[in-house]
Design an enzyme around this catalytic site. Structure first.
Site, PDB file in Angstrom:
ATOM      1  CG  ASP A 249      -1.895   1.151   1.213  1.00 37.92           C
ATOM      2  OD1 ASP A 249      -2.923   1.009   0.532  1.00 37.92           O
ATOM      3  OD2 ASP A 249      -1.619   2.182   1.862  1.00 37.92           O
ATOM      4  CG  ASP A 292      -3.497   3.558  -2.088  1.00 37.33           C
ATOM      5  OD1 ASP A 292      -4.432   2.745  -1.978  1.00 37.33           O
ATOM      6  OD2 ASP A 292      -3.104   4.282  -1.155  1.00 37.33           O
TER       7      ASP A 292
END
Length: 389
Positions: A249, A292
């Protein structure tokens, strides 16, 4: 002969229309132009007498040679390969020079022999390529077969012309030459049709690959990586092999979008995806599963091997430049885990997600692991880990 021209023009039209529809299929454009050139060569042959002898010989044979080479380039493009044409172009030019030199009517048999030999040699790289890729399906095998047939016709025509000679009226009362063009017309139609089938197959395969790719980063999309993970998990259950996964992430990704615009956010995603892909092994896979967030699958790998690769990714991301409007460079947090023999995809992902949140709690820009209880590890995985240690 007129039928040959009509068929070549029809194949040209069909291939160019398909190429216009399938814009990514470059090979069809090459093949379309190749048949157009061959029809031009046949037309010049039909108009013999209306064009000066030397010019007619150079143009008609040049069109045939260029058509053969473009057929090779087009087929290579359909197979996803590159065609190296330099040496073959040089050979075609040498043959053209010889044919222009022997332009007198009494040299007709010699010209046919030179032309047949040159066509035979120019088709060799196509045959070799098709032979090497025969495992890609029936269509490629059939293309190989018809190419061999075409080359056999060239050999037969050249040899028989040298042995029996040829009249100045190339097609009048000349069974050999008429038969050659009739047979090669059939073979040419078959090759053209099979090329269209191959193009359709490659276009379908390309669409399927694109349906599983994230267009921004080039990584697999969620569907693609989850399908791959499910297949790897099934394989591990059969073979008791190791398998690890990692969730990555981007830390504070929202700041890059808010302070530097969405173009900066897209740039960060591409750079992070590049850092991941450059540090994976050939058999590892990466997919973007959220805005993301990335999922990495490590086949035949325990947690120790996954940790090494995750640390390499962290190091690569650490070398990315800073974004002035944000005041910092992007970083990532990573959570990874190893398969347990009873894991479902959901359980494996949940454990990787817990490891990811542990990395976030530790201040981000790091990698954390969460494993299933040791007693639940299958024997194959335990051996793999001890060997790695």
């Amino acid at each position: 002969m007129g039928n040959d021209v009509v068929v070549c023009l029809l194949l040209t039209l069909v291939m160019l229309l398909m190429a216009a529809h399938l814009r990514e299929t470059t090979g069809l454009r090459y093949l379309g132009v190749s048949y157009l050139l061959m029809s031009c060569g046949l037309s010049v042959l039909l108009l013999r007498g209306a064009v000066p002898a030397v010019a007619a010989i150079v143009i008609q044979n040049g069109c045939f040679y260029a058509g053969i080479l473009l057929q090779f380039a087009g087929t290579q493009a359909l197979l996803g390969l590159r065609a190296r044409l330099g040496p073959w172009i040089a050979m075609a030019v040498l043959s053209e020079t010889a044919l222009g030199f022997y332009h007198q009517p009494r040299h007709l048999a010699l010209r046919i022999a030179i032309f047949s030999a040159t066509c035979l040699v120019l088709r060799m790289p196509l045959l070799v390529s098709l032979w090497r890729n025969a495992g890609r399906g029936l269509v490629v095998k059939l293309l190989s077969g018809f190419t061999v047939f075409f080359m056999a016709c060239e050999i037969a025509r050249g040899v028989l012309t040298v042995v029996f000679g040829v009249s100045r009226e190339l097609f009048k009362n000349n069974i050999l030459q008429v038969s050659y063009f009739a047979v090669t017309l059939i073979a040419g139609c078959a090759i053209g049709f099979l090329s269209l089938v191959l193009a359709a197959q490659e276009a379908t395969a390309l669409s399927e690959r694109r349906a599983r790719r994230d267009m921004l980063t080039g990584a697999l999309n969620r569907m693609g990586i989850e399908e791959l993970l499910a297949a790897e998990l099934s394989r591990c259950r059969r073979t008791h092999a190791a398998l690890s996964v990692a969730l990555l992430d981007i830390d504070d990704f929202k700041f890059f979008n808010d302070k530097d615009g969405h173009s900066a956010g897209d740039d960060v995603l591409r750079k992070i995806a590049g850092c991941i892909s450059r540090n994976l092994r050939p058999y590892d896979a990466c997919g973007r599963i959220g805005g993301d967030e990335f999922l990495v699958v490590f086949p035949a790998s325990g947690s120790l091997e996954a940790e090494v690769i995750c640390n390499r990714i962290l190091e690569a991301v650490g070398h990315l430049p800073s974004y002035p409007n944000v005041g910092r460079a992007p970083t990532v947090s990573i959570g990874f885990t190893q398969i347990d023999e009873h894991d479902t995809v959901e359980e494996l992902m949940n454990r990787a997600d817990e490891a990811l949140y542990a990395a976030k709690r530790l201040g981000k820009n790091c990698a954390q692991v969460k494993l299933a209880p040791i007693g639940a590890q299958p024997s194959g995985v335990a051996l793999h880990l001890s060997a790695s240690a």
